[in-house]
Design a protein around this motif. Structure first.
Motif, PDB file in Angstrom:
ATOM      1  N   THR A 649      -4.097   5.574   0.250  1.00  0.00           N
ATOM      2  CA  THR A 649      -3.420   6.643  -0.494  1.00  0.00           C
ATOM      3  C   THR A 649      -1.923   6.402  -0.535  1.00  0.00           C
ATOM      4  OG1 THR A 649      -5.135   8.150   0.321  1.00  0.00           O
ATOM      5  CG2 THR A 649      -3.199   9.137  -0.728  1.00  0.00           C
ATOM      6  N   GLY A 650      -1.361   5.924   0.591  1.00  0.00           N
ATOM      7  CA  GLY A 650       0.073   5.625   0.616  1.00  0.00           C
ATOM      8  C   GLY A 650       0.458   4.585  -0.413  1.00  0.00           C
ATOM      9  N   LEU A 651      -0.369   3.536  -0.536  1.00  0.00           N
ATOM     10  CA  LEU A 651      -0.102   2.506  -1.546  1.00  0.00           C
ATOM     11  C   LEU A 651      -0.179   3.078  -2.958  1.00  0.00           C
ATOM     12  CD1 LEU A 651      -1.919  -0.802  -0.490  1.00  0.00           C
ATOM     13  CD2 LEU A 651       0.520  -0.385  -0.722  1.00  0.00           C
ATOM     14  N   ALA A 652      -1.201   3.895  -3.207  1.00  0.00           N
ATOM     15  CA  ALA A 652      -1.400   4.424  -4.559  1.00  0.00           C
ATOM     16  C   ALA A 652      -0.249   5.326  -4.984  1.00  0.00           C
ATOM     17  CB  ALA A 652      -2.723   5.186  -4.626  1.00  0.00           C
ATOM     18  N   GLU A 668       8.726   6.576   2.611  1.00  0.00           N
ATOM     19  CA  GLU A 668       7.941   7.217   3.666  1.00  0.00           C
ATOM     20  C   GLU A 668       6.458   6.904   3.499  1.00  0.00           C
ATOM     21  OE1 GLU A 668       6.910  11.597   5.615  1.00  0.00           O
ATOM     22  OE2 GLU A 668       8.274  11.463   3.898  1.00  0.00           O
ATOM     23  N   ALA A 669       5.960   6.975   2.275  1.00  0.00           N
ATOM     24  CA  ALA A 669       4.540   6.688   2.042  1.00  0.00           C
ATOM     25  C   ALA A 669       4.199   5.266   2.471  1.00  0.00           C
ATOM     26  CB  ALA A 669       4.210   6.902   0.569  1.00  0.00           C
ATOM     27  N   LEU A 670       5.074   4.316   2.164  1.00  0.00           N
ATOM     28  CA  LEU A 670       4.809   2.919   2.509  1.00  0.00           C
ATOM     29  C   LEU A 670       4.883   2.677   4.017  1.00  0.00           C
ATOM     30  CD1 LEU A 670       6.671   1.120  -0.407  1.00  0.00           C
ATOM     31  CD2 LEU A 670       4.200   1.227  -0.022  1.00  0.00           C
ATOM     32  N   GLN A 671       5.826   3.323   4.692  1.00  0.00           N
ATOM     33  CA  GLN A 671       5.923   3.139   6.145  1.00  0.00           C
ATOM     34  C   GLN A 671       4.709   3.742   6.843  1.00  0.00           C
ATOM     35  OE1 GLN A 671       8.041   1.220   7.805  1.00  0.00           O
ATOM     36  NE2 GLN A 671       8.819   0.678   5.757  1.00  0.00           N
ATOM     37  N   GLU A 684      -2.515  -4.984   5.720  1.00  0.00           N
ATOM     38  CA  GLU A 684      -1.089  -5.131   6.044  1.00  0.00           C
ATOM     39  C   GLU A 684      -0.375  -5.937   4.971  1.00  0.00           C
ATOM     40  OE1 GLU A 684      -0.338  -5.250  10.725  1.00  0.00           O
ATOM     41  OE2 GLU A 684      -1.785  -6.748  10.069  1.00  0.00           O
ATOM     42  N   SER A 685      -1.041  -6.999   4.506  1.00  0.00           N
ATOM     43  CA  SER A 685      -0.435  -7.833   3.474  1.00  0.00           C
ATOM     44  C   SER A 685      -0.214  -7.050   2.190  1.00  0.00           C
ATOM     45  CB  SER A 685      -1.338  -9.046   3.216  1.00  0.00           C
ATOM     46  OG  SER A 685      -0.731  -9.926   2.300  1.00  0.00           O
ATOM     47  N   ARG A 686      -1.189  -6.217   1.819  1.00  0.00           N
ATOM     48  CA  ARG A 686      -1.046  -5.393   0.603  1.00  0.00           C
ATOM     49  C   ARG A 686       0.141  -4.432   0.723  1.00  0.00           C
ATOM     50  NH1 ARG A 686      -5.039  -5.496  -3.102  1.00  0.00           N
ATOM     51  NH2 ARG A 686      -7.020  -6.483  -2.526  1.00  0.00           N
ATOM     52  N   VAL A 687       0.243  -3.793   1.881  1.00  0.00           N
ATOM     53  CA  VAL A 687       1.321  -2.824   2.049  1.00  0.00           C
ATOM     54  C   VAL A 687       2.673  -3.518   2.052  1.00  0.00           C
ATOM     55  CG1 VAL A 687       2.287  -1.040   3.546  1.00  0.00           C
ATOM     56  CG2 VAL A 687      -0.201  -1.243   3.305  1.00  0.00           C
ATOM     57  N   LEU A 688       2.770  -4.646   2.769  1.00  0.00           N
ATOM     58  CA  LEU A 688       4.036  -5.381   2.800  1.00  0.00           C
ATOM     59  C   LEU A 688       4.421  -5.890   1.411  1.00  0.00           C
ATOM     60  CD1 LEU A 688       3.547  -7.328   6.140  1.00  0.00           C
ATOM     61  CD2 LEU A 688       5.305  -5.604   5.677  1.00  0.00           C
ATOM     62  N   LEU A 689       3.418  -6.265   0.610  1.00  0.00           N
ATOM     63  CA  LEU A 689       3.691  -6.678  -0.766  1.00  0.00           C
ATOM     64  C   LEU A 689       4.360  -5.532  -1.540  1.00  0.00           C
ATOM     65  CD1 LEU A 689       3.453  -8.327  -3.372  1.00  0.00           C
ATOM     66  CD2 LEU A 689       1.041  -7.630  -3.506  1.00  0.00           C
ATOM     67  N   SER A 690       3.825  -4.333  -1.391  1.00  0.00           N
ATOM     68  CA  SER A 690       4.422  -3.194  -2.101  1.00  0.00           C
ATOM     69  C   SER A 690       5.813  -2.882  -1.567  1.00  0.00           C
ATOM     70  CB  SER A 690       3.527  -1.955  -1.976  1.00  0.00           C
ATOM     71  OG  SER A 690       2.385  -2.087  -2.785  1.00  0.00           O
TER      72      SER A 690
END
Length: 934
Positions: A649-652, A668-671, A684-690
């Protein structure tokens, strides 16, 4: 002498110079001013001032302490007011400058009036000048004596006014006021006697005799004496019913409504005005438990004695009373008819016949009926008066939509300033503390009168507590309801009764709404919580609004009062409901994101398990994010037990926040997503990419690159090809932003190859856009234009605005200005339609340059400034330097060197911070061309 200064002594000391309120300084300085005011226009020696002001703590310096205080007062007061003579000091005031003088003047005028109404009005006006205890908080024997004198003077004048009201036949109106006065001082026989007369002349003989018995007991218990001759004489007259002045008794059954009633002036006026209208008036007041409906109704009824001289009846229908079944219409009519002295044998047993008799008895009378605490419309309808000069005032926790009312009023909580005033009325000005502390307490009480009264009572009865201590106790949400409830009532019991009167399906939804993570909720989220159809969910939400257990912000959006939210959270939760709410926000956010970007940025684990809204356009997706984004983020914050929901949800939602320029919420959503993804390498890789991609424009390419390289290091070898392509593309673009060299181009070409192998045209389109931007930075605009056009042909709507911006920039550099304007105009229209604030920053900036080339200066400067406004709102340093630079170049081309220079300077400053050499060169060159700084 000046008439500019005014001082109030009949309450806390206050002063004005003209219309300006004076800050009268520390307590001792105020004491000195008060002493001078009481002896105004007289000369007081320094020795006498020391004796009067410092009697509680004589200073060792003697009279030497006086001049510094006099000096401070002279600086504070209007010139010429405080004078020093050889014999001492004098405060020279004009007639009427003291409220005490105006008080005495009004009393003298009242004593000179022959008309009792006019005399009573002047005495009332005089009493209104008292705003609290005279000179509260000021020490010293002299002021203590004055305080006592003024308090006794007020009570004497008050007794005079009450006597006039008795002589004018205002018996029922006096009862509540006299009840409070007798309760305040049970040994003051004069008020007790006046209360006995008011009760007696209102037809309430038993209460009159009870007042005498209670007062006699207090006098014997406290002082060891019997009541005085005047009180005994009143008692004897009541026993013998010897009242030559008594007129036929008027029924006044209004209960005591308490001494503290603040604010509500506007709604009180609405109710009173509605009941003054010709014809049978029916006014319905609804509101949540504890909001003050009964107090408002009784206060309004008291102001209507002249409109309804034949009586004001009151009946509690016990719709929400602990230990009471609601009073039926049949029971209520029996009591009301007996109130009108209808014999029991005349009262029919049938409801319709009893209601007809009730209407017949009211015919020709002017009576106001207050029906308090009504359970529903059905309980009220048979009790309505049919007489053209009668009125009915109904209160209920439910919206009485089935009642044919002439006026309706939904009572809200108090305004913050009124809530603070109510607290001060309850605890006293000396205990109310600072304005900030009082504001915090009433905020913790949700501005609900019942909660404020409970909190105030706790503070008043605990002398060792401060208001700051009370606020600290209320600060813990998990115990706030307990602090605001008592064994005999309070907030939780009041809410519980409202809840218990709901049907089972509404009770269940109310409980489930306690799981709400955001500030409000819409029908799809409620349907997911309750696992019901959306239409059914909306119906139940509306029914909770009717029951005043839920607020409706606007059609389709609902919210709890803060204290009701906390009460709902104390009820039994359903774990599956929380899971359904998390599912809803994840899948709905993903659908909104797909509508905005015309592609899915991440795969989801299966089809949506809940019903979702439909998004037919990017605008609809953005509209949903605008309304629900804060709730989605609140869900991400609170869903620690479901880490997969958090990171997905944070990524979206992060990309949607980016599109709207809500960068702090995006961060904040990404952290939160990154913390939840710990231990899952691909997640983790997806989130760091964003984080790296979305943060590039604010944090700079270097910081972005470090994050993206960390994402690449964590990417599993068997990871999804589309994810690998997106990561390579973002790394290549960050490299290009640092230096558009062959290394950057090589990584971008590799990304393009992987995207094509994955069969993902959306990623391929974005990589081509990155290639176009990189060629542009190399000033190879023909190659850049070709890459952008290839990207555009792939038809990915998600990058269409950015690609058109790039095409526009290339065409400008190739001096094809008219074509550039056409491309940028299309980009602008798309950006506005999609609500893409970020892409519009560049669209407007490039359009500014294009219009300047066409010498359309007004249009060029307008769009340039709009670009800068959006850039500053976005907090993106890269977009800001571009906007500053292009607006500066437009102003320079127009010949406005003075306006251009600061924009070039800011662009240079930002470019140096970001290491953008091309922008540094252009900004420095622009500064040179504007000439030296002024």
């Amino acid at each position: 002498m000046t008439d500019d200064l005014r001082l109030d002594l009949l309450g806390p000391l206050r002063g004005w110079s003209g219309h300006r309120r004076l800050d009268l300084g520390p307590t001792r300085q105020q004491t000195l001013l008060a002493v001078l005011a009481f002896r105004s226009n007289q000369v007081i020696s320094a020795h006498e001032l020391v004796e009067l002001v410092w009697s509680d703590a004589p200073p060792s310096t003697g009279v030497k302490i006086v001049p510094p205080y006099i000096y401070r007062l002279r600086k504070l007061l209007p010139e010429g007011v405080l004078v020093h003579t050889r014999d001492g000091y004098s405060l020279r005031l004009a007639p009427g400058a003291l409220d005490l003088d105006r008080f005495e003047g009004l009393i003298s005028a009242a004593h000179g009036c022959r008309d009792k109404d006019e005399a009573a009005a002047k005495l009332s006006e005089a009493l209104e000048l008292f705003t609290g205890e005279p000179l509260s908080g000021l020490a010293g024997h002299y002021l203590s004596v004055q305080r006592h004198r003024l308090t006794e003077r007020r009570l004497k004048v008050l007794a005079e006014r009450i006597q006039l009201d008795l002589e004018r036949g205002r018996y029922g109106d006096l009862v509540p006021e006299l009840v409070a006065l007798v309760e305040e001082d049970r040994l003051r026989e004069q008020f007790a006697g006046q209360l006995m007369l008011a009760y007696w002349r209102s037809g309430r003989i038993s209460e009159a005799l009870e007042t005498y018995t209670r007062t006699r007991h207090e006098l014997i218990e406290q002082l060891g004496v019997e009541p005085g001759p005047e009180l005994r004489a009143i008692h004897e007259r009541i026993l013998q019913n010897d009242e030559p002045l008594a007129r036929p008794a008027v029924r006044d059954e209004l209960p005591y409504d308490g001494a503290a009633f603040v604010g509500r002036d506007d709604v009180l006026k609405q109710v009173v005005d509605a009941l003054r209208t010709a014809g049978p008036a029916v006014v319905a007041i609804d509101g949540m438990a504890g909001v003050g409906k009964t107090a408002l109704a009784v206060r309004a009824a008291r102001q209507l004695a002249d409109v309804y001289p034949d009586g004001r009846l009151f009946i509690d229908l016990h719709g929400y009373t602990p230990g009471h079944e609601p009073v039926s219409a049949l029971q209520a009519l029996d009591r009301l008819l007996r109130t009108l002295s209808v014999p029991a044998d005349r009262i029919p047993a049938d409801l319709e016949e009893r209601a007809a008799l009730w209407r017949s008895e009211l015919a020709g009378r002017q009576i106001l009926v207050v029906l308090d605490n009504a359970p529903d419309s059905a309980a009220v309808r048979p009790l309505l008066a049919g007489g053209p000069r009668c009125g009915v005032l109904v209160t209920s926790r439910r919206q009485l939509t089935g009642l044919d009312a002439t006026a309706r009023l939904a009572l809200d909580v108090l305004r913050p300033e009124d809530a603070r005033e109510l607290l001060a009325e309850i605890v006293g000005a000396d205990r109310a503390g600072s304005a900030d502390a009082a504001a915090e307490v009433v905020n913790q009480c949700g501005y609900l009168p019942l909660a404020i009264r409970v909190a105030g009572a706790r503070l008043r009865h605990r002398p060792s507590w401060t208001i700051e201590h009370l606020s600290k106790r209320l600060d813990a949400e998990d115990r706030r309801l307990a602090e605001l409830s008592t064994d005999s009532g309070g907030v939780s019991p009041a809410f519980a009764l409202s809840y218990e009167h709901l049907p089972p399906d509404q009770q269940r939804l109310f409980r489930l709404l306690g799981a709400m993570t955001g500030q409000d909720i819409e029908m799809y989220a409620a349907a997911a919580l309750a696992d019901v159809d959306v239409v059914e969910a909306e119906d139940m939400l509306e029914q909770l609004v009717d029951a005043n257990l839920l607020l409706q912000l606007r059609p389709g959006r609902f919210q709890f009062h803060d204290l009701l939210r906390q009460y709902a959270r104390t009820l039994a939760p359903e774990p599956d409901a929380v899971r359904r709410l998390l599912d809803y926000y994840l899948y709905a956010t993903a659908e909104a994101s797909a509508a905005i970007f015309s592609s899915r940025l991440q795969p989801l684990p299966g089809p949506a398990p809940v019903r979702l809204p439909e998004f037919d356009s990017a605008a609809e997706g953005l509209e949903w994010i605008d309304a629900e984004g804060a709730n989605v983020l609140a869900t991400v914050r609170s869903a620690e037990s479901s880490p997969e929901h958090v990171w997905r949800t944070g990524l979206a939602v992060a990309s949607c926040f980016f599109q709207r320029g809500r960068v702090y919420e995006m961060d904040e959503a990404l952290q939160l997503a990154l913390r939840a993804a710990a231990g899952d390498a691909e997640a983790e890789s997806r989130v760091l990419l964003s984080i790296g991609s979305l943060g590039r424009y604010r944090l700079g390419a270097e910081a972005s690159l470090r994050t993206l390289q960390e994402a690449r290091d964590r990417l599993p070898a068997d990871a999804d090809l589309a994810l690998r392509a997106r990561l390579l593309a973002s790394i290549g673009y960050s490299l290009a932003k640092l230096s558009p060299d062959d290394e950057a181009l090589a990584v971008l070409r590799e990304a393009l190859e992987v995207a094509r192998r994955a069969g993902d045209q959306s990623i391929a389109s974005r990589v081509l856009a990155y290639l176009g931007a990189t060629y542009g930075d190399r000033r190879e605009f023909a190659q850049a234009l070709a890459a952008y056009q290839d990207s555009l042909e792939l038809g990915d709507p998600a990058v269409q605005s950015e690609v058109l911006n790039g095409i526009g920039e290339c065409l400008l550099e190739l001096d094809r200005v008219d074509e550039a304007v056409a491309a940028l105009t299309t980009a602008r229209d798309l950006g506005v339609e999609r609500g893409a604030d970020y892409s519009l920053i560049y669209t407007y900036a490039f359009l500014g340059t294009a219009y300047a080339r066409q010498r359309l200066w007004s249009e060029a400067i307008d769009v340039g400034r709009r670009s800068l406004e959006l850039a500053l709102e976005s907090d993106s340093k890269q977009s800001q330097q571009n906007a500053y630079l292009r607006l500066a170049e437009t102003l320079l081309a127009k010949g406005d060197l003075a306006q251009a220079r600061p924009h070039f300077a800011r662009a240079l400053e930002l470019a140096l911070e970001e290491g953008q050499e091309a922008t540094v060169e252009r900004a420095a060159d622009g500064l040179d061309r504007t000439g030296p700084a002024a």
